[in-house]
Design a protein around this motif. Sequence first.
Motif, PDB file in Angstrom:
ATOM      1  N   ARG A  65       1.064  -1.248  -0.184  1.00 24.75           N
ATOM      2  CA  ARG A  65      -0.117   0.073  -0.170  1.00 24.75           C
ATOM      3  C   ARG A  65       0.880   1.351   0.020  1.00 24.75           C
ATOM      4  NH1 ARG A  65      -0.252   2.835   4.749  1.00 24.75           N
ATOM      5  NH2 ARG A  65       0.655   1.683   6.479  1.00 24.75           N
ATOM      6  N   GLN A  66       2.043   1.143   0.419  1.00 19.22           N
ATOM      7  CA  GLN A  66       3.128   2.190   0.214  1.00 19.22           C
ATOM      8  C   GLN A  66       3.805   2.801  -1.024  1.00 19.22           C
ATOM      9  OE1 GLN A  66       4.930   0.698   4.095  1.00 19.22           O
ATOM     10  NE2 GLN A  66       5.120   2.744   4.639  1.00 19.22           N
ATOM     11  N   MET A  67       3.364   1.630  -1.870  1.00 17.25           N
ATOM     12  CA  MET A  67       4.055   1.578  -3.408  1.00 17.25           C
ATOM     13  C   MET A  67       2.927   2.162  -4.390  1.00 17.25           C
ATOM     14  SD  MET A  67       7.011   0.493  -3.076  1.00 17.25           S
ATOM     15  CE  MET A  67       7.123   1.206  -1.181  1.00 17.25           C
ATOM     16  N   PRO A  68       3.417   2.827  -5.384  1.00 15.58           N
ATOM     17  CA  PRO A  68       2.358   3.291  -6.294  1.00 15.58           C
ATOM     18  C   PRO A  68       1.936   2.276  -7.056  1.00 15.58           C
ATOM     19  CG  PRO A  68       4.693   3.783  -7.255  1.00 15.58           C
ATOM     20  CD  PRO A  68       4.899   3.187  -5.407  1.00 15.58           C
ATOM     21  N   SER A  69       0.834   2.304  -7.740  1.00 14.11           N
ATOM     22  CA  SER A  69       0.266   1.249  -8.720  1.00 14.11           C
ATOM     23  C   SER A  69       0.867   1.309  -9.816  1.00 14.11           C
ATOM     24  CB  SER A  69      -1.260   1.447  -8.762  1.00 14.11           C
ATOM     25  OG  SER A  69      -1.572   2.721  -9.247  1.00 14.11           O
ATOM     26  N   LEU A  70       0.754   0.046 -10.685  1.00 13.67           N
ATOM     27  CA  LEU A  70       1.653  -0.032 -11.597  1.00 13.67           C
ATOM     28  C   LEU A  70       1.019  -0.274 -12.956  1.00 13.67           C
ATOM     29  CD1 LEU A  70       4.342  -2.627 -10.209  1.00 13.67           C
ATOM     30  CD2 LEU A  70       4.632  -0.522 -10.665  1.00 13.67           C
ATOM     31  N   VAL A  71       1.643   0.227 -13.860  1.00  7.63           N
ATOM     32  CA  VAL A  71       0.846  -0.034 -15.452  1.00  7.63           C
ATOM     33  C   VAL A  71       2.250  -0.443 -16.302  1.00  7.63           C
ATOM     34  CG1 VAL A  71      -1.058   1.736 -15.088  1.00  7.63           C
ATOM     35  CG2 VAL A  71       1.299   2.405 -15.925  1.00  7.63           C
ATOM     36  N   GLU A  72       1.925  -0.339 -17.655  1.00  7.02           N
ATOM     37  CA  GLU A  72       3.011  -0.500 -18.572  1.00  7.02           C
ATOM     38  C   GLU A  72       3.197   0.881 -18.980  1.00  7.02           C
ATOM     39  OE1 GLU A  72       4.764  -3.141 -19.333  1.00  7.02           O
ATOM     40  OE2 GLU A  72       3.632  -4.916 -18.474  1.00  7.02           O
ATOM     41  N   GLY A  73       4.459   0.931 -19.514  1.00  6.54           N
ATOM     42  CA  GLY A  73       5.239   2.270 -19.938  1.00  6.54           C
ATOM     43  C   GLY A  73       4.202   3.034 -21.103  1.00  6.54           C
ATOM     44  N   THR A  74       3.716   2.224 -21.782  1.00  5.94           N
ATOM     45  CA  THR A  74       2.725   2.539 -23.025  1.00  5.94           C
ATOM     46  C   THR A  74       1.335   2.822 -22.666  1.00  5.94           C
ATOM     47  OG1 THR A  74       2.415   0.298 -23.663  1.00  5.94           O
ATOM     48  CG2 THR A  74       4.131   1.285 -24.629  1.00  5.94           C
ATOM     49  N   GLU A  75       0.979   2.598 -21.329  1.00  6.87           N
ATOM     50  CA  GLU A  75      -0.254   2.790 -20.930  1.00  6.87           C
ATOM     51  C   GLU A  75      -0.584   4.094 -20.114  1.00  6.87           C
ATOM     52  OE1 GLU A  75      -1.856  -1.952 -20.007  1.00  6.87           O
ATOM     53  OE2 GLU A  75      -1.008  -0.718 -18.551  1.00  6.87           O
ATOM     54  N   GLY A  76      -1.950   4.482 -20.111  1.00  6.00           N
ATOM     55  CA  GLY A  76      -2.103   5.837 -19.471  1.00  6.00           C
ATOM     56  C   GLY A  76      -1.891   5.579 -17.921  1.00  6.00           C
ATOM     57  N   ALA A  77      -1.580   6.728 -17.382  1.00  4.62           N
ATOM     58  CA  ALA A  77      -1.289   6.727 -15.812  1.00  4.62           C
ATOM     59  C   ALA A  77      -1.562   8.053 -15.483  1.00  4.62           C
ATOM     60  CB  ALA A  77       0.235   6.225 -15.394  1.00  4.62           C
ATOM     61  N   GLY A  78      -2.941   8.535 -15.503  1.00  9.05           N
ATOM     62  CA  GLY A  78      -3.426   9.719 -15.036  1.00  9.05           C
ATOM     63  C   GLY A  78      -3.534  10.663 -16.139  1.00  9.05           C
ATOM     64  N   ALA A  79      -4.363  11.715 -15.840  1.00  8.95           N
ATOM     65  CA  ALA A  79      -4.530  12.909 -16.855  1.00  8.95           C
ATOM     66  C   ALA A  79      -4.097  14.145 -16.041  1.00  8.95           C
ATOM     67  CB  ALA A  79      -5.966  13.033 -17.152  1.00  8.95           C
ATOM     68  N   LEU A  80      -3.499  15.041 -17.196  1.00  8.34           N
ATOM     69  CA  LEU A  80      -2.907  15.951 -16.558  1.00  8.34           C
ATOM     70  C   LEU A  80      -3.976  16.875 -15.786  1.00  8.34           C
ATOM     71  CD1 LEU A  80      -0.520  18.109 -16.764  1.00  8.34           C
ATOM     72  CD2 LEU A  80      -1.552  19.167 -18.843  1.00  8.34           C
ATOM     73  N   ARG A  81      -3.693  17.684 -14.831  1.00 10.52           N
ATOM     74  CA  ARG A  81      -4.703  18.231 -13.839  1.00 10.52           C
ATOM     75  C   ARG A  81      -5.168  19.544 -14.626  1.00 10.52           C
ATOM     76  NH1 ARG A  81      -2.823  20.539  -9.080  1.00 10.52           N
ATOM     77  NH2 ARG A  81      -0.458  20.378  -9.584  1.00 10.52           N
ATOM     78  N   PRO A  82      -6.476  19.867 -14.560  1.00  8.49           N
ATOM     79  CA  PRO A  82      -7.086  21.179 -15.277  1.00  8.49           C
ATOM     80  C   PRO A  82      -6.150  22.381 -15.031  1.00  8.49           C
ATOM     81  CG  PRO A  82      -8.769  19.783 -14.364  1.00  8.49           C
ATOM     82  CD  PRO A  82      -7.352  19.168 -13.671  1.00  8.49           C
ATOM     83  N   GLU A  83      -5.923  22.580 -13.528  1.00  8.20           N
ATOM     84  CA  GLU A  83      -4.922  23.909 -13.475  1.00  8.20           C
ATOM     85  C   GLU A  83      -3.957  24.020 -14.165  1.00  8.20           C
ATOM     86  OE1 GLU A  83      -4.872  21.527  -9.513  1.00  8.20           O
ATOM     87  OE2 GLU A  83      -6.284  21.615 -11.402  1.00  8.20           O
ATOM     88  N   LEU A  84      -2.972  22.738 -14.090  1.00  6.94           N
ATOM     89  CA  LEU A  84      -1.785  23.137 -15.206  1.00  6.94           C
ATOM     90  C   LEU A  84      -2.153  23.011 -16.579  1.00  6.94           C
ATOM     91  CD1 LEU A  84       0.367  20.445 -13.288  1.00  6.94           C
ATOM     92  CD2 LEU A  84       0.791  23.018 -13.073  1.00  6.94           C
ATOM     93  N   ALA A  85      -3.148  22.327 -17.168  1.00  7.72           N
ATOM     94  CA  ALA A  85      -3.477  22.331 -18.568  1.00  7.72           C
ATOM     95  C   ALA A  85      -3.742  23.859 -18.787  1.00  7.72           C
ATOM     96  CB  ALA A  85      -4.549  21.388 -18.765  1.00  7.72           C
ATOM     97  N   SER A  86      -4.586  24.627 -18.047  1.00  8.61           N
ATOM     98  CA  SER A  86      -4.743  26.070 -18.180  1.00  8.61           C
ATOM     99  C   SER A  86      -3.633  26.836 -18.155  1.00  8.61           C
ATOM    100  CB  SER A  86      -5.956  26.408 -16.920  1.00  8.61           C
ATOM    101  OG  SER A  86      -6.232  27.500 -17.408  1.00  8.61           O
ATOM    102  N   ARG A  87      -2.819  26.474 -17.203  1.00  9.61           N
ATOM    103  CA  ARG A  87      -1.586  27.493 -17.116  1.00  9.61           C
ATOM    104  C   ARG A  87      -0.869  27.328 -18.286  1.00  9.61           C
ATOM    105  NH1 ARG A  87       1.852  26.341 -11.885  1.00  9.61           N
ATOM    106  NH2 ARG A  87       4.004  26.921 -12.308  1.00  9.61           N
ATOM    107  N   TRP A  88      -0.576  26.183 -18.929  1.00 11.54           N
ATOM    108  CA  TRP A  88       0.131  25.930 -20.211  1.00 11.54           C
ATOM    109  C   TRP A  88      -0.425  26.071 -21.332  1.00 11.54           C
ATOM    110  CZ3 TRP A  88       2.078  21.061 -17.291  1.00 11.54           C
ATOM    111  CH2 TRP A  88       3.082  21.449 -16.041  1.00 11.54           C
TER     112      TRP A  88
END
Length: 484
Positions: free
Chosen positions: A198-221
């Motif tokens: 539970r102290q480790m991050p969940s795992l995906v393959e490198g080619t898979e999605g692992a979250g979406a950019l937060r709206p506030e950062l998307a707006s900032r850039w």
Amino acid sequence: MYLGLDLGTSGVKAMLIDDDQRIVGSASAGLDVSRPRPGWSEQDPADWIRAADEAIGGLKAAHSQALAAVRGIGLSGQMHGATLLDKHDAVLRPCILWNDTRSYAEAAELDSDPQFRALTGNIVFPGFTAPKLAWVRENEPEIFAQLRWVLLPKDYLRLWLTGEHMSEMSDSAGTSWLDTGKRRWSESLLAATYLEERQMPSLVEGTEGAGALRPELASRWGMGQNVVVAGGAGDNAASACGMGTVGEGDAFVSLGTSGVLFSANARYLPNPESAVHAFCHALPNTWHQMGVILSATDALNWHAGVTGRSAADLTAELGDELKAPGSVTFLPYLSGERTPHNDAAIRGAFAGLGHESSRAVLTQAVLEGVSFAIRDSLEALRSAGTLLSRVTAIGGGSRSRYWLKSIATALDLPVDLPADGDFGAAFGSARLGLIAATGADAFSVCTAPETAETIAPDASLVPAYEDAYRRYRRLYPAIKGATM
């Protein structure tokens, strides 16, 4: 458009590519390393965010329309770093980096437990993440008691970008907690360092999605919504994706701060006794092997600092024609060594110095010493069952033709130079962002660049290099224990 972010030891690089994988632009921001004690190496994770924001800001200033069209982001980063967070995601201490050797005793103790090599396929090196946590538990118990998350450096950037605690296989394989063959966390290995899954991050393959950019950062850039952030890769696996080193037998030699001899594998081929790293690749159902030396261009830069001349001036002083090795031998163990010795305590040395040993002679010995260290990695790969017919050179040190001739002759293998372009970790991570965003076939995307030139071994000097390599090999046991 697709954005690659590469978190290195000395800086963050951001790169934009289009649907045809043409580089639209890139920007960088620098980082410093803190060395509070001999053998220690740390960075403040807040500096990673500052540098990433600065690099992306540079792209926005120069390529705002292209940045606005980004659909996917890929991440790559320096491996093995221990980024420790509490339950509020606050950083508990500076990140202990890949080239920090303070946990050599803890690494040896963990490595004496047979399950680590059996499950991870690797020696527990002092630079890996697990022994660092053992060191923190022993020396900073108040920090360990507050620990909620252990993240690798690039995955701390992911947390900032997406709010997700996630990682992928290639980077996680360098922690000493991953069951590398099964591509999942090992509860028993974590328990050996008093941690839980539970102290480790969940795992995906490198080619898979692992979250979406937060709206506030998307707006900032100036980006749109629903920008996917790919799992990404550790820096060497990301470079392999950039170089197209993803098929069985494909290989590159990287002359960066550290040196890497990297070979892609279609199956899992562990042989920890050779001190070769056997890691998951960034693409599903692929693995890779690496021989790693801790000081490559770092050795030349150290020599440059001592002599007061630039690295470029020093190598230019040698000319372009390869010379036979002389009487001076250099051991590039400035920060200890991984392949093949797994020795955090060993230190570098010049041997064979005489009154006639000029600056140029020492420069030649430094380049040859790194070439021979890479030859050590080649021999370790061979003992692990991997045979190479040629390698491609990447990294800053590959700009020195003399050095490339030295490496080709030391390895007795042809060295290919890619056509002009930037095919490093930032480019590879941008490719992973493209794959995650579009679902494209990974092997069709991660193709190799054209070869601009091949540097063949100097057949007339191969015997002299072989003799010098044998002398080099005799020096390690001769100085072991005498450099502390």
